[in-house]
Design a protein around this motif. Structure first.
Motif, PDB file in Angstrom:
ATOM      1  N   ASP A 106       0.819  -1.218   0.000  1.00 31.72           N
ATOM      2  CA  ASP A 106       0.000   0.000   0.000  1.00 31.72           C
ATOM      3  C   ASP A 106       0.850   1.264   0.000  1.00 31.72           C
ATOM      4  OD1 ASP A 106      -2.382  -1.251  -0.114  1.00 31.72           O
ATOM      5  OD2 ASP A 106      -2.965  -0.867   1.987  1.00 31.72           O
ATOM      6  N   SER A 107       1.806   1.338   0.942  1.00 29.20           N
ATOM      7  CA  SER A 107       2.583   2.578   1.057  1.00 29.20           C
ATOM      8  C   SER A 107       3.455   2.772  -0.182  1.00 29.20           C
ATOM      9  CB  SER A 107       3.420   2.575   2.342  1.00 29.20           C
ATOM     10  OG  SER A 107       4.501   1.677   2.250  1.00 29.20           O
ATOM     11  N   VAL A 135       4.845   5.510  -5.296  1.00 28.23           N
ATOM     12  CA  VAL A 135       5.038   5.485  -6.753  1.00 28.23           C
ATOM     13  C   VAL A 135       4.080   6.482  -7.428  1.00 28.23           C
ATOM     14  CG1 VAL A 135       4.734   4.069  -8.844  1.00 28.23           C
ATOM     15  CG2 VAL A 135       6.000   3.153  -6.886  1.00 28.23           C
ATOM     16  N   THR A 136       2.841   6.531  -6.962  1.00 26.28           N
ATOM     17  CA  THR A 136       1.876   7.488  -7.519  1.00 26.28           C
ATOM     18  C   THR A 136       2.376   8.913  -7.330  1.00 26.28           C
ATOM     19  OG1 THR A 136       0.103   5.968  -6.958  1.00 26.28           O
ATOM     20  CG2 THR A 136      -0.547   8.229  -7.450  1.00 26.28           C
ATOM     21  N   ASP A 137       2.870   9.213  -6.127  1.00 26.67           N
ATOM     22  CA  ASP A 137       3.401  10.559  -5.848  1.00 26.67           C
ATOM     23  C   ASP A 137       4.606  10.871  -6.739  1.00 26.67           C
ATOM     24  OD1 ASP A 137       1.457  10.891  -3.977  1.00 26.67           O
ATOM     25  OD2 ASP A 137       2.766  10.638  -2.225  1.00 26.67           O
ATOM     26  N   LEU A 146       7.211  -4.620  -8.892  1.00 23.23           N
ATOM     27  CA  LEU A 146       6.056  -3.729  -8.828  1.00 23.23           C
ATOM     28  C   LEU A 146       6.462  -2.296  -9.143  1.00 23.23           C
ATOM     29  CD1 LEU A 146       3.091  -3.011  -7.723  1.00 23.23           C
ATOM     30  CD2 LEU A 146       4.210  -2.677  -5.514  1.00 23.23           C
ATOM     31  N   VAL A 147       7.533  -1.837  -8.507  1.00 21.92           N
ATOM     32  CA  VAL A 147       7.973  -0.454  -8.715  1.00 21.92           C
ATOM     33  C   VAL A 147       8.479  -0.270 -10.140  1.00 21.92           C
ATOM     34  CG1 VAL A 147       9.641   1.304  -7.998  1.00 21.92           C
ATOM     35  CG2 VAL A 147       8.462  -0.073  -6.273  1.00 21.92           C
ATOM     36  N   SER A 148       9.307  -1.198 -10.576  1.00 17.96           N
ATOM     37  CA  SER A 148       9.886  -1.073 -11.909  1.00 17.96           C
ATOM     38  C   SER A 148       8.793  -1.038 -12.986  1.00 17.96           C
ATOM     39  CB  SER A 148      10.871  -2.219 -12.108  1.00 17.96           C
ATOM     40  OG  SER A 148      11.071  -2.489 -13.435  1.00 17.96           O
ATOM     41  N   SER A 149       7.712  -1.768 -12.785  1.00 20.30           N
ATOM     42  CA  SER A 149       6.674  -1.796 -13.823  1.00 20.30           C
ATOM     43  C   SER A 149       5.645  -0.672 -13.680  1.00 20.30           C
ATOM     44  CB  SER A 149       5.973  -3.160 -13.869  1.00 20.30           C
ATOM     45  OG  SER A 149       5.420  -3.447 -12.616  1.00 20.30           O
ATOM     46  N   SER A 150       5.560  -0.029 -12.515  1.00 29.51           N
ATOM     47  CA  SER A 150       4.544   1.018 -12.373  1.00 29.51           C
ATOM     48  C   SER A 150       5.124   2.433 -12.303  1.00 29.51           C
ATOM     49  CB  SER A 150       3.680   0.756 -11.125  1.00 29.51           C
ATOM     50  OG  SER A 150       4.473   0.636  -9.971  1.00 29.51           O
TER      51      SER A 150
END
Ligand code: 13P
Length: 247
Positions: free
Chosen positions: A17-18, A23-25, A48-52
Motif C-alpha cells: 500500500d505505502s 510510486v503514484t506521488d 512492482l515499482v519497476s513496472s509502475s
C-alpha cells in the motif's frame, strides 16, 4: 562534476500500500530534467515499482549476489535484477558493512560482478563517529575506495556515495563544509590513484540525514554531485524537493 544524481534508498521499509502510494506521488512529481533520479525499493517490491514507475526514474536494488544465480538460498542475481528492468545496485552501504558484517573484499566482488554485467553501482563509503573523532576519516574512506578501485572494470557506471555513518538516520547531517572536505579528498584520491578523467567525471554524492530543508546548502558545494537519501525518500514531495535542489 557530472549530471546531478539523486538516489532514494528505501531500505527495509514499506508495504504494498505505502509503496503504491509513493510510486503514484513520484509519477506526478515535477522533477528538474537535468538530474538522474533513482529509487531503491526492497527486493520484494522491485518488480512492482519497476513496472509502475515512470521511465523518468530508474530503479536500483539494495544488494546483489557475487556471481551467476544457482544454489544460493536467499540471494538475488544480477541477471534477475536486469530481467525486471533494474538498472542499478547499491554496494558497501554502512548498514551492510556494520550490521550485516560485509567486508571490503565481498563488497568489491559484488560490485565488480554487477558492473561487468552492465548494472550501475552506487558504491558507498564512510567513517564511523569514533573513526572521525580519531582523525581517521580519510584513511577509512580511502581504504574502502581502494577496495572498489582494485576490482572495478571501469568507472563509467559508478557513483560514489559518501555517507558518514554518524549522519545516517540520526538527523545529524554533515555540515556542507564537512561533506565538501571529504568529497574533495575522494576526488583527489581518484586523481592520484585512478586518473584525472575518472576524478573529474565520477559523481560523488552525499548521504546521511539529507532532507528537504538542508539539501539546498549541501547542493551548492562544488564537489557534491547529488544525494543518497534514506528516510526523506519515503515521502514523494520531499524527495522531489531534494531532486530539485540541483544548482
Ligand atoms: P538517512 O537519509 O535516513 O539518514 O539515510 C541515509 C542513507 O543511508 C542512504 O543510503
Amino acid at each position: 562534476s557530472g549530471k546531478f544524481f539523486v538516489g532514494g534508498n528505501w531500505k527495509c521499509n514499506g508495504t504494498k500500500d505505502s509503496i503504491t502510494k509513493l510510486v503514484t506521488d513520484l509519477n506526478s512529481a515535477k522533477l528538474e530534467s537535468d538530474v538522474d533520479v533513482v529509487v531503491s525499493p526492497p527486493f520484494v517490491y522491485l518488480d512492482l515499482v519497476s513496472s509502475s514507475l515512470t521511465d523518468r526514474i530508474e530503479v536500483s536494488a539494495q544488494n546483489s549476489w557475487i556471481g551467476k544465480g544457482g544454489a544460493f538460498t536467499g540471494e538475488i542475481s544480477v541477471e534477475q535484477l536486469k530481467d525486471i528492468g533494474c538498472k542499478w545496485v547499491i554496494h558497501g552501504h554502512s548498514e551492510r558493512r556494520h550490521i550485516i558484517g560485509e567486508n571490503d573484499e565481498f563488497i568489491g566482488k559484488k560490485a565488480a560482478y554487477a558492473l561487468n554485467e552492465g548494472l550501475g553501482v552506487i558504491a558507498c563509503i564512510g567513517e564511523l563517529l569514533e573513526e572521525r573523532e580519531a582523525g581517521k576519516t580519510f584513511d577509512v574512506c580511502f581504504q574502502q575506495l581502494k577496495a572498489f578501485a582494485d576490482v572495478v572494470p571501469s568507472w563509467d557506471n559508478v557513483v560514489i556515495a559518501y555517507e558518514p555513518v554518524w549522519a545516517i538516520g540520526t538527523g545529524k547531517v554533515a555540515t556542507p563544509q564537512q561533506a565538501q572536505e571529504v568529497h574533495v579528498a575522494v576526488r583527489d584520491w581518484l586523481k592520484k590513484n585512478v586518473s584525472e578523467e575518472v576524478a573529474s567525471k565520477t559523481r560523488i554524492i552525499y548521504g546521511g540525514s539529507v532532507n528537504g530543508s538542508n539539501c539546498g546548502e549541501l547542493a551548492k558545494q562544488e564537489d557534491i554531485d547529488g544525494f543518497l537519501v534514506g528516510g526523506a525518500s519515503l515521502k514523494g514531495p520531499e524527495f522531489a524537493t531534494i531532486v530539485n535542489s540541483v544548482t
